[in-house]
Design a protein around this motif. Structure first.
Motif, PDB file in Angstrom:
ATOM      1  N   ILE A 231       0.830  -1.213   0.000  1.00  0.00           N
ATOM      2  CA  ILE A 231       0.000   0.000   0.000  1.00  0.00           C
ATOM      3  C   ILE A 231       0.864   1.263   0.000  1.00  0.00           C
ATOM      4  N   PRO A 232       1.787   1.457   0.959  1.00  0.00           N
ATOM      5  CA  PRO A 232       2.624   2.670   0.899  1.00  0.00           C
ATOM      6  C   PRO A 232       3.515   2.706  -0.341  1.00  0.00           C
ATOM      7  N   ILE A 233       3.920   1.519  -0.821  1.00  0.00           N
ATOM      8  CA  ILE A 233       4.727   1.490  -2.050  1.00  0.00           C
ATOM      9  C   ILE A 233       3.919   2.032  -3.223  1.00  0.00           C
ATOM     10  N   ALA A 234       2.649   1.613  -3.288  1.00  0.00           N
ATOM     11  CA  ALA A 234       1.777   2.104  -4.366  1.00  0.00           C
ATOM     12  C   ALA A 234       1.525   3.600  -4.228  1.00  0.00           C
ATOM     13  N   GLN A 235       1.375   4.074  -2.987  1.00  0.00           N
ATOM     14  CA  GLN A 235       1.147   5.510  -2.772  1.00  0.00           C
ATOM     15  C   GLN A 235       2.370   6.334  -3.146  1.00  0.00           C
ATOM     16  N   LEU A 236       3.549   5.839  -2.806  1.00  0.00           N
ATOM     17  CA  LEU A 236       4.777   6.563  -3.142  1.00  0.00           C
ATOM     18  C   LEU A 236       5.078   6.523  -4.635  1.00  0.00           C
ATOM     19  N   SER A 237       4.481   5.558  -5.317  1.00  0.00           N
ATOM     20  CA  SER A 237       4.754   5.445  -6.756  1.00  0.00           C
ATOM     21  C   SER A 237       4.178   6.611  -7.547  1.00  0.00           C
ATOM     22  N   TYR A 238       3.381   7.484  -6.886  1.00  0.00           N
ATOM     23  CA  TYR A 238       2.924   8.694  -7.571  1.00  0.00           C
ATOM     24  C   TYR A 238       4.111   9.534  -8.038  1.00  0.00           C
ATOM     25  N   LEU A 239       5.202   9.442  -7.292  1.00  0.00           N
ATOM     26  CA  LEU A 239       6.376  10.239  -7.651  1.00  0.00           C
ATOM     27  C   LEU A 239       7.018   9.749  -8.943  1.00  0.00           C
ATOM     28  N   ASP A 240       6.701   8.516  -9.332  1.00  0.00           N
ATOM     29  CA  ASP A 240       7.315   7.968 -10.542  1.00  0.00           C
ATOM     30  C   ASP A 240       6.882   8.699 -11.804  1.00  0.00           C
ATOM     31  N   VAL A 241       5.722   9.350 -11.739  1.00  0.00           N
ATOM     32  CA  VAL A 241       5.192   9.986 -12.954  1.00  0.00           C
ATOM     33  C   VAL A 241       5.879  11.323 -13.223  1.00  0.00           C
ATOM     34  N   PHE A 242       6.637  11.829 -12.247  1.00  0.00           N
ATOM     35  CA  PHE A 242       7.322  13.106 -12.419  1.00  0.00           C
ATOM     36  C   PHE A 242       8.793  12.861 -12.713  1.00  0.00           C
ATOM     37  N   ASN A 243       9.284  13.478 -13.765  1.00  0.00           N
ATOM     38  CA  ASN A 243      10.687  13.399 -14.134  1.00  0.00           C
ATOM     39  C   ASN A 243      11.284  14.804 -14.133  1.00  0.00           C
ATOM     40  N   GLY A 244      12.244  15.035 -13.301  1.00  0.00           N
ATOM     41  CA  GLY A 244      12.886  16.344 -13.248  1.00  0.00           C
ATOM     42  C   GLY A 244      14.188  16.352 -14.045  1.00  0.00           C
ATOM     43  N   SER A 245      14.518  17.490 -14.600  1.00  0.00           N
ATOM     44  CA  SER A 245      15.763  17.631 -15.354  1.00  0.00           C
ATOM     45  C   SER A 245      16.278  19.066 -15.200  1.00  0.00           C
ATOM     46  N   TYR A 246      17.558  19.244 -15.442  1.00  0.00           N
ATOM     47  CA  TYR A 246      18.109  20.603 -15.406  1.00  0.00           C
ATOM     48  C   TYR A 246      19.245  20.693 -16.425  1.00  0.00           C
TER      49      TYR A 246
END
Length: 226
Positions: free
Chosen positions: A62-77
């Motif tokens: 459950i917490p793994i699935a909730q934290l996986s929301y961050l997977d959809v964001f890709n940051g770059s610089y």
């Protein structure tokens, strides 16, 4: 006279067993011990541990699935030193220094609520399976405990019967040696004694099997249960 003696011998052979067999085994049941055995089975029985670990594993998803929301964001610089010339001076977004960007995978983002929901559903199913097995395990412990008590009671009956028949046989032996009864009557008493001894041995084996089955499911020797 001979028929009367035969009737007496047969009656004596089953007298103790008949009297004891009419008694109930319910008073022999110790519900405090039974609760201890059920608790020990839930602690020690390997299959029950498997269901428990499965529920724990499902819960961690459950917490793994909730934290996986961050997977959809890709940051770059992008960094270009200030002392260098801009590649395209006409592009206002192409400047010296740091440039940051964030990319969002919309498809993955829309899938995440369902992933979290599935993880919660899997955990609920695992918990229900564990509760169902706990009920089955409890019933199995009771069944094995009742079998154990039954075999213990029967062993007492057959033991007493064997002792009584031995007493009868010994008494008839003395009477035979004094010439008070025939050899046939004495032999019948010995046959009765042998039969009760065999029944006692068979009862002992059955009792030991019932004891082993109970100890297997509670994961402990009955003599060690306090």
């Amino acid at each position: 006279m001979k028929k009367l003696l035969n009737i007496i011998l047969v009656s004596l052979m089953f007298l103790s067993a008949d009297v004891l067999a009419q008694e109930s085994i319910i008073p022999e049941i110790n519900y405090s011990d039974l609760e201890k055995y059920i608790s020990l089975a839930k602690q020690n029985y390997p299959r029950r541990k498997m269901f428990e670990e499965r529920a724990i594993g499902a819960k961690t998803q459950i917490p793994i699935a909730q934290l996986s929301y961050l997977d959809v964001f890709n940051g770059s610089y992008f960094y270009r030193p200030k002392d260098r010339t801009v590649i395209d001076p006409l592009n206002p977004y192409n400047v010296n220094g740091f440039q940051f960007g964030i990319n969002v995978n919309l498809g993955n983002f829309l899938q995440k609520p369902f992933t979290v929901k599935k993880a919660k559903a899997d955990y609920k199913i695992a918990r229900l399976e564990q509760e169902e097995y706990d009920t089955q395990l409890e019933m199995e412990v009771k069944r094995r405990y009742y079998d154990y008590i039954q075999q213990l009671s029967q062993l007492k009956i057959y033991t007493q019967s064997a002792q009584d028949n031995k007493g009868v046989s010994d008494g008839l032996k003395n009477r035979f040696e004094r010439g008070e009864i025939t050899l046939d009557a004495y032999n019948q008493s010995r046959v009765a004694q042998s039969g009760s001894s065999i029944a006692k041995i068979q009862s002992e084996v059955t009792f030991l099997k019932a004891k082993d089955l109970l100890e297997e499911i509670i994961g402990k020797k009955i003599s060690d249960v306090k």
